[in-house]
Enzyme design. Sequence first.
Site, short mmCIF file in Angstrom:
data_model
loop_
_atom_site.label_atom_id
_atom_site.label_comp_id
_atom_site.label_asym_id
_atom_site.label_seq_id
_atom_site.Cartn_x
_atom_site.Cartn_y
_atom_site.Cartn_z
CE LYS A 1 -19.83 -56.32 9.24
NZ LYS A 1 -21.25 -56.06 9.49
N GLY B 1 -28.04 -40.25 17.11
CA GLY B 1 -27.75 -40.58 15.70
C GLY B 1 -29.05 -40.76 14.93
CB VAL B 2 -31.46 -38.69 13.47
CG1 VAL B 2 -32.02 -38.72 14.88
CG2 VAL B 2 -30.71 -37.39 13.21
N GLY B 3 -29.48 -41.17 11.46
CA GLY B 3 -29.22 -41.58 10.09
C GLY B 3 -30.29 -42.55 9.64
#
Length: 349
Positions: free
Chosen positions: A81, A182-184
């Site tokens: 990462k 969360g609707v991203g």
Amino acid sequence: MPSLWDLPDFDAHEGVHFFSDPASDLRAIIAIHSTHLGPAAGGTRLWHYAEAGDAVTDALRLSRGMSFKNAMAGLPVGGGKGVILADAARTKTPAMLAAFGRAIESLGGRYVTAEDVGMGEADLVAIGRETRHVSGLPVGEGRAGGDPGPSTAMGVFLGVKAAIRQALGKDSAQGVHVAIQGVGSVGGGLARLLAGEGARLTLADVDRARAERLAAELGGATVDAAEILSAEADVVSPCALGAVLTAESIAALRTPIVAGGANNQLATPEDGDRLHARNILYAPDYVINAGGIINVTLEYLGQGDRAEVEARLRQIPGRLETIWAESAASGDTAARVADRMAMALIGRG
Ligand code: NAD
């Protein structure tokens, strides 16, 4: 601060690299957890951290999570990462992205980056001018790669359907009530796919207007963001932040299933035990949300077209079913079973 080796999140990471480029103000960390299965793959997060130590913690945790996710997805890559420590305005300049690209290049292919929070396709294009160890770049029609969000949403959709089959004995999402937090990119994509199959939706987002627009378009209801996890529904699907499953929120759940796309949903390992004790079926997050990394890793490896990505997404339900079967047989939680399987795959079993 204790030494790096004593940090609670240090898990025999193969390498933790600190980069700085004063000319561009870049300060970044690249953590390589494991290259047992191949080059360490995982996106780069650009975030403003209150303390540099928080960025180290994030890099350590997220890179380990990528080792587990990639191994369980059957990908020939390890886990890593990138973290860029941004200022409060999260300033991102071409010079900074170029310096970060050179940092990745200096690792000689041991780390391959992609999108994460704060980084979009255009940023990866900029990084890609300095290194070829980058994925999530714009791709031609029908090819693997590009924005990982839609592939993640599709994998989560297939995983939610597997959970519905497992816990409710239903082969379709038709009429099944799913509450999405969360609707991203991921939660919004999931809502569309579920609506296409006739599911009943309840949506919530801290950006309330966003949830309301989508609910109006798809025919669902909305609730306040603070109420979504305690909505009475067949499935609760966390698709926003991590660490949302806590002693308190689990006690308030009114659903037989938790299955969503957010990373690191369990605040602590004991929260997996709490779900299990309440007999709530849990889809381990890094298994159900692997669609995006499958998409961009096939792009990087130059191995894939969309058909190959979709064939691999269709393997997500089977993996979840194996975990649930093992959990039922052993009495261990789904989360612990998944961790054990992943550790064995990366040679740390
Ligand atoms: P996004 O930024 O597109 O969407 C997140 C949405 O959640 C936003 O609309 C935001 O307003 C909303 N939100 C934030 N806090 C909230 C809260 N407390 N309650 C309700 N809504 C809230 O992000 P995304 O790409 O859809 O990612 C969502 C989650 O899925 C993250 O945890 C991410 O790490 C994880 N994930 C994403 C991908 C991917 O391919 N995009 C892959 C794997 C995992």
